[in-house]
Design an enzyme around this catalytic site. Structure first.
Site, PDB file in Angstrom:
ATOM      1  CG  MET A 137      -1.793  -1.246   1.275  1.00  0.00           C
ATOM      2  SD  MET A 137      -2.827  -1.065   3.026  1.00  0.00           S
ATOM      3  CE  MET A 137      -1.757  -1.800   4.060  1.00  0.00           C
ATOM      4  CB  ILE A 194       4.524  -5.457   7.174  1.00  0.00           C
ATOM      5  CG1 ILE A 194       4.004  -6.776   7.334  1.00  0.00           C
ATOM      6  CG2 ILE A 194       5.873  -5.141   7.070  1.00  0.00           C
ATOM      7  CD1 ILE A 194       4.921  -7.621   6.033  1.00  0.00           C
ATOM      8  N   GLY A 224       1.379   4.585   4.643  1.00  0.00           N
ATOM      9  CA  GLY A 224       2.136   3.509   3.784  1.00  0.00           C
ATOM     10  C   GLY A 224       2.814   2.065   4.432  1.00  0.00           C
ATOM     11  CB  SER A 225       1.799  -0.371   5.811  1.00  0.00           C
ATOM     12  OG  SER A 225       0.525   0.078   5.516  1.00  0.00           O
ATOM     13  NE  ARG A 226       5.373  -7.243   2.145  1.00  0.00           N
ATOM     14  CZ  ARG A 226       6.557  -7.807   1.932  1.00  0.00           C
ATOM     15  NH1 ARG A 226       7.414  -7.182   1.743  1.00  0.00           N
ATOM     16  NH2 ARG A 226       6.592  -9.278   1.868  1.00  0.00           N
TER      17      ARG A 226
END
EC number: 4.1.1.65
Length: 267
Positions: A137, A194, A224-226
């Site tokens: 993301m 994450i 912002g991440s995953r």
């Protein structure tokens, strides 16, 4: 010769005193209908902001006022960031397929990895490789996270770590993360939030031993991440690298299917 009495209606077209009023009413009704249609269009276009974003949007707006008081053009620059903050924390409704054989994307973003890897130790899913599908993301994606399958939350495990670019493969091991294990019809699956390079807080409002439906909101990661999804044997990917996934709607994998891996073409 006979005369038609004044009290009797004369033959032929007659003027009705209410015709003008009826025509005006119809015009007004059409105008009001058009206004309501425009209002509904605008209302359906504007996506609600998640409550977790209210303090940030308010802070950006206050900062814009202060900057504008110092130097007027800075107000408009601040308002651009305020609108972006509201956009970041948007929380749209999604239509989720309700099929226990389907795995739904837990996040909006780009599919950054599809591979067989050993799940994180804290998930306690064993040492055998599992199918991992990762969705990255960026700061423009919706960051509300959703459950990929229906089941029961077995455990939730948080682990501190660094904040390297979440798109890198080593982020799965080095970054701060929060992992959920969900007991499903096809066995236990892992869902890992994450943190990324900019993200500094992972939010999770789910609890162990709670039931969860596919597409149900369970958390959020700021800026912002995953998300990684770990699936047991029997799951086949239904997305390709680089594909854009939509949380709660895009089917990323499927169980109990005789179909082989999908073939995609980039154009």
């Amino acid at each position: 010769m006979f005369r038609t009495p004044a009290s009797e209606p004369r033959p032929g077209p007659q003027h009705c005193p209410g015709d003008g009023f009826s025509l005006t009413s119809k015009k007004r009704q059409r105008k009001e209908t058009g206004s309501m249609s425009l209002f509904n269009t605008v209302r359906n276009t504007i996506v609600p902001v998640h409550k977790e974003g209210y303090p940030f949007v308010a802070a950006f707006f206050v900062a814009s006022l202060i900057l504008g008081w110092i130097f007027k053009p800075l107000f408009w620059i601040g308002m651009i960031f305020t609108l972006w903050c509201a956009y970041f924390f948007r929380d749209p409704e999604r239509v989720t397929p309700q099929d226990d054989d389907l795995v739904i994307s837990p996040a909006d973003g780009k599919v950054s990895a599809i591979q067989m890897v050993t799940p994180p130790a804290e998930l306690d899913l064993g040492s055998e490789p599992m199918l991992r599908i990762s969705v990255f993301m960026n700061v423009f994606n919706c960051h509300v996270n959703r459950a990929p399958m229906r089941g029961r939350i077995v455990s939730i495990n948080y682990r501190s770590g660094s904040f390297v670019n979440a798109e890198l493969d080593k982020a799965s091991e080095d970054n701060e993360r929060n992992g959920l294990v969900i007991e499903t019809r096809h066995g236990q699956i892992g869902v890992v939030q994450i943190a990324g390079l900019v993200a500094r807080r992972i939010l999770c409002w789910a609890n162990p031993n709670e039931p969860v439906d596919a597409g149900e909101r369970f958390g959020l990661i700021r800026f912002g991440s995953r998300l990684d999804v770990f699936l047991p044997a029997g799951a086949a990917p239904r997305v390709s690298l680089g594909q854009v996934a939509i949380a709660g709607e895009t089917v990323i994998a499927e169980f109990a299917s005789a179909k082989g891996p999908i073939i995609s073409r980039r154009s």
